[in-house]
Design a protein around this motif. Structure first.
Motif, PDB file in Angstrom:
ATOM      1  N   VAL A 157       0.840  -1.194   0.000  1.00 48.53           N
ATOM      2  CA  VAL A 157       0.000   0.000   0.000  1.00 48.53           C
ATOM      3  C   VAL A 157       0.881   1.251   0.000  1.00 48.53           C
ATOM      4  CG1 VAL A 157      -1.791   1.263   1.267  1.00 48.53           C
ATOM      5  CG2 VAL A 157      -1.778  -1.251   1.304  1.00 48.53           C
ATOM      6  N   ALA A 158       0.527   2.226  -0.834  1.00 50.99           N
ATOM      7  CA  ALA A 158       1.200   3.533  -0.812  1.00 50.99           C
ATOM      8  C   ALA A 158       0.153   4.604  -1.072  1.00 50.99           C
ATOM      9  CB  ALA A 158       2.310   3.601  -1.857  1.00 50.99           C
ATOM     10  N   ALA A 159      -0.199   5.360  -0.050  1.00 47.97           N
ATOM     11  CA  ALA A 159      -1.148   6.472  -0.195  1.00 47.97           C
ATOM     12  C   ALA A 159      -2.420   6.035  -0.904  1.00 47.97           C
ATOM     13  CB  ALA A 159      -0.476   7.635  -0.950  1.00 47.97           C
ATOM     14  N   PHE A 160      -3.047   4.991  -0.402  1.00 46.97           N
ATOM     15  CA  PHE A 160      -4.241   4.458  -1.055  1.00 46.97           C
ATOM     16  C   PHE A 160      -5.469   5.317  -0.784  1.00 46.97           C
ATOM     17  CE2 PHE A 160      -7.903   1.370  -0.664  1.00 46.97           C
ATOM     18  CZ  PHE A 160      -8.198   1.373  -2.014  1.00 46.97           C
ATOM     19  N   GLY A 161      -5.656   5.724   0.472  1.00 41.74           N
ATOM     20  CA  GLY A 161      -6.771   6.602   0.782  1.00 41.74           C
ATOM     21  C   GLY A 161      -7.943   5.940   1.477  1.00 41.74           C
ATOM     22  N   GLN A 162      -7.819   4.653   1.814  1.00 47.24           N
ATOM     23  CA  GLN A 162      -8.842   3.981   2.611  1.00 47.24           C
ATOM     24  C   GLN A 162      -8.147   3.124   3.674  1.00 47.24           C
ATOM     25  OE1 GLN A 162     -12.067   1.820   0.696  1.00 47.24           O
ATOM     26  NE2 GLN A 162     -11.797   2.969  -1.202  1.00 47.24           N
ATOM     27  N   ILE A 163      -8.818   2.957   4.809  1.00 50.82           N
ATOM     28  CA  ILE A 163      -8.326   2.056   5.854  1.00 50.82           C
ATOM     29  C   ILE A 163      -8.582   0.616   5.418  1.00 50.82           C
ATOM     30  CG2 ILE A 163      -8.634   1.335   8.254  1.00 50.82           C
ATOM     31  CD1 ILE A 163      -7.369   4.021   8.147  1.00 50.82           C
TER      32      ILE A 163
END
Length: 203
Positions: free
Chosen positions: A85-91
């Motif tokens: 994951v890199a700066a995906f925007g969801q938990i």
């Protein structure tokens, strides 16, 4: 290498990590945020990661929420050994975290536990920090609370902008991940717990 990796990311910051994984491993799928209205005409616009993944010929999936049952079905069908994951925007919910045998790794743009949260680059600059950096961490259910595999720091010169630092840390994060991954996948890296007493949160 034959390690099957699913990549999750959305903005420009995630692009060097996607490219590095594509060059070194088998990226079996890419998860990114749904297209969002943008620009003067408010036309739906694909995330930078979607555009890059499609250019590389990778399968792209854009769920509104990772908590839907069909998301787990799609991820299971890809059968990843590891999720990055890199700066995906969801938990990531527990069901997703538990899916890949090698867990889920996050490329985070701060020296954790300093500046947990969604805007660590801006927080470091606003606070006048003299250093920033990247952390490769094994994800758990908390907000950037998982144990650390590797960190690299860079000096923060006066006057550096958020976009300049973001570009620098994006490249550094990708390099650091690729350096640590072989040892991690071979079981040669023991993730170190974060010091909760030193934790700060990006507003």
């Amino acid at each position: 290498m034959n390690t099957r990796i699913v990549f999750m990311g959305s903005p420009d910051f995630a692009l060097p990590t996607l490219q590095a994984l594509y060059e070194h491993y088998q990226v079996v799928g890419v998860v990114t945020q749904p297209d969002r209205p943008a620009g003067r005409g408010r036309q739906p616009q694909a995330s930078p990661v979607k555009q890059a993944a499609q250019a590389l010929g990778l399968e792209v999936y854009q769920p509104v929420s990772l908590r839907k049952p069909e998301v787990l079905a799609q991820l299971s069908a890809w059968a990843p050994d590891l999720i990055v994951v890199a700066a995906f925007g969801q938990i990531l919910p527990k069901a997703v975290l538990d899916l890949p045998p090698k867990g889920c790794l996050n490329v985070h743009a701060s020296l954790l536990p300093r500046w947990r949260g969604a805007s660590p680059i801006q927080a470091a600059i606003a606070a006048g920090d003299d250093h920033s950096g990247v952390t490769i961490m094994l994800m758990d259910e908390g907000l950037d609370t998982g144990p650390i595999l590797s960190q690299r720091s860079v000096p923060l010169p006066l006057g550096i902008t958020g976009s300049q630092l973001s570009k620098q840390l994006a490249e550094l994060g990708a390099r650091t991940l690729i350096e640590i991954l072989p040892s991690y996948l071979d079981g040669m890296v023991a993730p170190l717990p974060q010091n909760e007493n030193e934790a700060t949160y990006a507003p």
